[in-house]
Write a protein that holds these residues in place. Structure first.
Motif, mmCIF file in Angstrom:
data_model
loop_
_atom_site.group_PDB
_atom_site.id
_atom_site.type_symbol
_atom_site.label_atom_id
_atom_site.label_comp_id
_atom_site.label_asym_id
_atom_site.label_seq_id
_atom_site.Cartn_x
_atom_site.Cartn_y
_atom_site.Cartn_z
ATOM 1 N N GLY A 21 0.929 -1.171 -0.134
ATOM 2 C CA GLY A 21 0.074 0.129 0.075
ATOM 3 C C GLY A 21 0.775 1.374 0.027
ATOM 4 O O GLY A 21 1.768 1.504 0.648
ATOM 5 N N PRO A 24 -1.133 7.539 1.979
ATOM 6 C CA PRO A 24 -0.636 8.229 3.141
ATOM 7 C C PRO A 24 0.261 7.645 4.090
ATOM 8 O O PRO A 24 0.827 8.070 4.697
ATOM 9 N N ARG A 25 -0.549 6.369 4.492
ATOM 10 C CA ARG A 25 0.133 5.676 5.648
ATOM 11 C C ARG A 25 1.362 5.445 5.321
ATOM 12 O O ARG A 25 2.407 5.431 6.172
ATOM 13 N N ASP A 53 2.015 -0.911 -4.759
ATOM 14 C CA ASP A 53 0.890 -0.340 -4.951
ATOM 15 C C ASP A 53 0.482 -0.336 -6.572
ATOM 16 O O ASP A 53 1.350 0.214 -7.192
ATOM 17 N N GLY A 60 -1.722 7.094 -3.837
ATOM 18 C CA GLY A 60 -2.421 5.698 -3.715
ATOM 19 C C GLY A 60 -3.819 5.806 -4.253
ATOM 20 O O GLY A 60 -4.264 6.966 -4.979
ATOM 21 N N ARG A 61 -4.644 4.875 -4.081
ATOM 22 C CA ARG A 61 -6.011 5.010 -4.783
ATOM 23 C C ARG A 61 -6.876 6.079 -4.183
ATOM 24 O O ARG A 61 -7.571 6.736 -5.330
ATOM 25 N N TRP A 63 -6.447 9.017 -3.249
ATOM 26 C CA TRP A 63 -5.846 10.372 -3.356
ATOM 27 C C TRP A 63 -5.013 10.340 -5.007
ATOM 28 O O TRP A 63 -4.178 11.167 -5.115
ATOM 29 N N ASN A 74 -12.555 16.891 2.997
ATOM 30 C CA ASN A 74 -13.480 17.546 4.033
ATOM 31 C C ASN A 74 -12.534 18.236 5.235
ATOM 32 O O ASN A 74 -13.240 18.417 6.082
ATOM 33 N N VAL A 163 -0.189 -6.739 -4.404
ATOM 34 C CA VAL A 163 0.241 -7.737 -3.628
ATOM 35 C C VAL A 163 -0.814 -9.157 -3.717
ATOM 36 O O VAL A 163 -1.752 -8.640 -3.115
ATOM 37 N N GLN A 193 -2.937 -1.081 3.741
ATOM 38 C CA GLN A 193 -3.707 -1.311 2.664
ATOM 39 C C GLN A 193 -4.975 -0.364 2.608
ATOM 40 O O GLN A 193 -5.709 -0.358 1.563
ATOM 41 N N GLY A 194 -5.212 0.295 3.783
ATOM 42 C CA GLY A 194 -6.360 1.419 3.610
ATOM 43 C C GLY A 194 -7.547 0.618 3.696
ATOM 44 O O GLY A 194 -7.928 -0.346 4.209
ATOM 45 N N HIS A 195 -8.723 1.416 2.812
ATOM 46 C CA HIS A 195 -9.874 0.903 2.655
ATOM 47 C C HIS A 195 -9.922 0.180 1.394
ATOM 48 O O HIS A 195 -9.252 0.172 0.293
ATOM 49 N N ASP A 547 -9.542 -8.174 -1.687
ATOM 50 C CA ASP A 547 -8.391 -8.026 -1.756
ATOM 51 C C ASP A 547 -7.687 -9.384 -1.925
ATOM 52 O O ASP A 547 -7.980 -10.221 -0.638
ATOM 53 N N HIS A 604 -8.852 6.919 9.994
ATOM 54 C CA HIS A 604 -9.813 7.307 8.824
ATOM 55 C C HIS A 604 -9.443 8.645 8.287
ATOM 56 O O HIS A 604 -10.002 9.023 7.411
ATOM 57 N N ALA A 605 -8.503 9.194 9.005
ATOM 58 C CA ALA A 605 -8.366 10.879 8.646
ATOM 59 C C ALA A 605 -6.986 11.263 8.547
ATOM 60 O O ALA A 605 -6.045 10.496 9.065
ATOM 61 N N PHE A 606 -6.761 12.336 7.761
ATOM 62 C CA PHE A 606 -5.181 12.750 7.990
ATOM 63 C C PHE A 606 -4.664 13.400 9.251
ATOM 64 O O PHE A 606 -5.630 13.875 9.948
#
Ligand SMILES: Cc1cc2nc3c(=O)[nH]c(=O)nc-3n(C[C@H](O)[C@H](O)[C@H](O)COP(=O)(O)OP(=O)(O)OC[C@H]3O[C@@H](n4cnc5c(N)ncnc54)[C@H](O)[C@@H]3O)c2cc1C
Length: 642
Positions: A21, A24-25, A53, A60-61, A63, A74, A163, A193-195, A547, A604-606
């Motif tokens: 992934g 951002p993480r 990724d 990533g996906r 962004w 938001n 992956v 891997q985020g969402h 996934d 879930h947020a920056f």
């Protein structure tokens, strides 16, 4: 496609880390590795970091650059960063970088040269809710910046690939297998891997099959940017289930993106001018109102010192084993008292003219009473003369309850006014308590997270109450859309393009008429439509994710979602973030971070700048864990050279 982001010298690696992934993480973990690498023993050679990724690394996906330009963030640009600052309690060296707002200022000239971003970049400031495309550029730059400023013994190798599996191989080591048949050997692996996407659940399958059988359109839970909004026909009725952020995306894609425009009338109220290509959106949800607007009237007093009543020691003092405490009747009231404390701290200090008691006297009495008690009601009535200034958790949780709404028109008008009333609070200094309430929510959410990670909550509370119910309420209060979007929503409601159905939304199928139907607790009638949109992200559920990596690990019981026999859907990790298998054992070389990991609601947020955000603290600890590495070969014999 594989790329090594380092001068082309032969790489002798002491340790190899794979990150699955590149969102951002991943940036945060990579930056923390750079910040901590100086702690390696002298003589340590290279640390090679492989990042995988299929989407461009950085954004990533979520962004990625190629998405509709009217989809916004938001959070205002000044509230977004991926770089730690001096407020962060991290052990690694501080590697500072710009917030999104600072970066826009620094790069305005080059942004103005980008035809797609120029107009936005010309006026974007710290208060702007920028497009996801502009945020994509920031994250792309951040990745390049992290790599170009990395200490010399960090080598980054990127793989534009998915992956599909990770297996234990002798060494011991991890073999990372990708869709395009690469096999990369690593010492340690981080899943970031985020969402992710899911197979449809039973309810969604029924709706899809019904749609197919009756030539209807059903849009299941999904990333809105991935949906083909052009399938939704103009003019017809559409039932929209959900009033959160995905609903706002749909509102934009089916309204302004189809040529609808907004103008302000002589009173400053926004008016919507339909293009004629919109459908009519009949929208409702469980709670029945959209999320609170993102911005609130700023605090007038000092920040409330939190935690005050609700932290881990006080919970343990009251309930030595909180796993046996009932969430709704015992734990949640403690948290409510904390949020109430934040509200009144701001009211008493920021608006002394609105109270009739000294803060110290109020606090002394407040300390002695429970939330929900008659004594508390009496105290508040004596101290706060105007009911409008009193804290009301019930109204936050169930805003349409007790309103006596009768019928669809009544409901629609009430919710439209409710949205406008919330917007008006942003400019009303008297409503600065809303900011304090949001801080109260952040604080109690953090404490529940700590209890959860320490396994001090029962399994059902973790799954149902914290990751489920509380996360929903927390998002409703603190994670809403930009105020401008809510003003547009109210204008579209005035224009009849959006109709609010209210709370307790119920969607059904009518086989005889071959249509979807929807009603609510207050609508008093059923709406029929040939299109149904489930406006939300797919829920975190590793038992039905599509996934390939998680499916492979799940098939071998190397990942689990079960806490004391209760299935959570989320990835189970230990307190260091190590992946726990079905046998309850933590894997020594695999970690997982991000929104699908149990107890990671905040992921879930920056991270916000200057808030000592959990994002940086967790990445720092993870990086330090990862860097205690043995010497291994970097590659599986016979695999493709990079
Ligand atoms: C539509 C949407 C809008 C959002 N808007 C905001 C916002 O405005 N503000 C805010 O603060 N937060 C927002 N968020 C929250 C979002 O979770 C975070 O902003 C952030 O994206 C989380 O970063 P991440 O790296 O953990 O996950 P992600 O951003 O989801 O990145 C994970 C990456 O992992 C990759 N990946 C997954 N599986 C594999 C695999 N098997 N192999 C290789 N790669 C893989 C994916 O392609 C993806 O690029 C939004 C989320 C969504 C979904």
């Amino acid at each position: 496609m594989t790329e090594t982001l380092e001068p082309p010298t032969a790489v002798v690696a002491d340790s190899v880390i794979a990150i699955v992934g590149g969102g951002p993480r991943c940036l945060g973990v990579l930056d923390s590795l750079c910040a901590n690498v100086s702690e390696l023993p002298p003589g340590h050679a290279k640390v090679v970091v492989h990042i995988f990724d299929p989407f461009p690394i950085g954004g990533g996906r979520v962004w990625r650059r190629d998405q509709p330009s009217l989809l916004w963030m938001n959070v205002p640009a000044s509230g977004v960063t991926v770089f730690a600052d001096e407020t962060c309690h991290v052990a690694g060296r501080l590697r500072k970088g710009p917030t999104l707002a600072e970066w826009i200022d620094e790069h305005r000239a080059s942004l103005l040269a980008d035809p797609e971003l120029a107009e936005e970049a010309a006026t974007a400031s710290g208060e702007t809710f920028v497009s996801r495309g502009l945020q994509s550029e920031y994250l792309k730059w951040a990745f390049e910046h992290i790599v170009s400023t990395a200490p010399e013994h960090i080598v980054v190798v990127t793989h534009q690939d998915t992956v599909i599996d990770i297996v234990d191989v002798p060494g011991p080591a991890q073999l990372v297998r990708t869709e395009s048949m690469e096999a990369v050997r690593a010492d340690k692996v981080v899943l970031a891997q985020g969402h992710l996407d899911d197979e449809l659940g039973r309810r969604e399958e029924v709706l899809r099959d019904f749609a197919v059988a009756h030539d209807l359109l059903y849009m299941p839970p999904a990333y809105t940017a991935d949906c083909d909004a052009s399938q939704v026909p103009a003019g017809g009725s559409v039932i929209v289930s959900g009033l959160g952020l995905a609903f706002i995306d749909w509102m934009v894609l089916l309204g302004e993106s189809r040529g609808g425009t907004f103008t302000a009338d002589s009173n400053g109220r926004l008016r919507y001018h339909p293009s004629g290509k919109e459908p009519v959106l009949y929208a409702g949800s469980r709670r029945g109102v959209p999320y609170h607007p993102k911005l609130t009237s700023p605090l007038r007093a000092e920040r409330p010192p939190l935690p005050h009543f609700f932290d881990v020691p006080t919970v343990l003092e009251r309930y030595p084993d909180p796993r046996t405490a009932d969430f709704a009747t015992e734990l949640w009231p403690l948290a409510c008292k904390e949020i109430l404390y934040a509200h009144y701290h701001e009211l008493f200090h920021g608006h002394p003219e609105l109270v009739s008691m000294e803060w110290t006297a109020f606090l002394r009495e407040l300390t002695a009473v429970d939330h929900g008690s008659a004594e508390l009601t009496d105290l508040v009535e004596r101290a706060v003369p105007d009911p409008r200034d009193r804290f009301d958790m019930a109204a936050i949780q169930a805003p349409l309850s007790g309103t006596g709404l009768a019928g669809l028109d009544d409901t629609h008008r009430y919710v439209t006014d409710f949205v406008r009333a919330h917007l008006a609070r942003i400019d009303d200094p008297r409503c600065s308590v809303d900011s304090a309430v949001a801080l109260g929510f952040f604080s109690v959410y953090d404490i529940f997270g700590k209890l959860l990670r320490a396994r001090r909550l029962s399994a059902s509370s973790i799954v149902r109450d914290v990751d489920g119910w509380l996360h929903g309420l927390f998002s409703h209060v603190t994670s809403g859309p930009p105020p401008e979007r809510l003003a547009q929503l109210a204008a579209m409601a005035d224009a009849g393009v959006v109709v609010f159905l209210g709370g307790g939304l119920r969607v059904s199928v009518d086989a005889q008429a071959g249509v979807f139907r929807a009603t609510s607790d207050t609508a008093d009638q059923e709406i029929s439509a040939r299109c149904l949109i489930d406006a939300r992200l797919p829920p975190a559920d590793i038992t039905r994710t599509v996934d390939p990596l998680l499916r492979s690990l799940k098939a071998r019981d190397e990942v689990s979602d079960s806490i004391s026999g209760v299935s959570s859907g989320r990835i189970l990790v230990d307190s260091s973030g190590r992946l726990i298998g079905a046998d309850g054992q933590a894997h020594p070389a695999r970690w997982a971070v991000g929104p699908w990991v149990i107890g990671s609601g905040w992921a879930h947020a920056f991270p916000r700048p200057r808030q000592n955000a959990g994002f940086f603290r967790q990445n720092d600890m993870l990086a330090r864990d990862l860097l205690q590495l043995p010497l291994t070969d970097t590659r599986e014999p016979g695999s493709r050279r990079q």
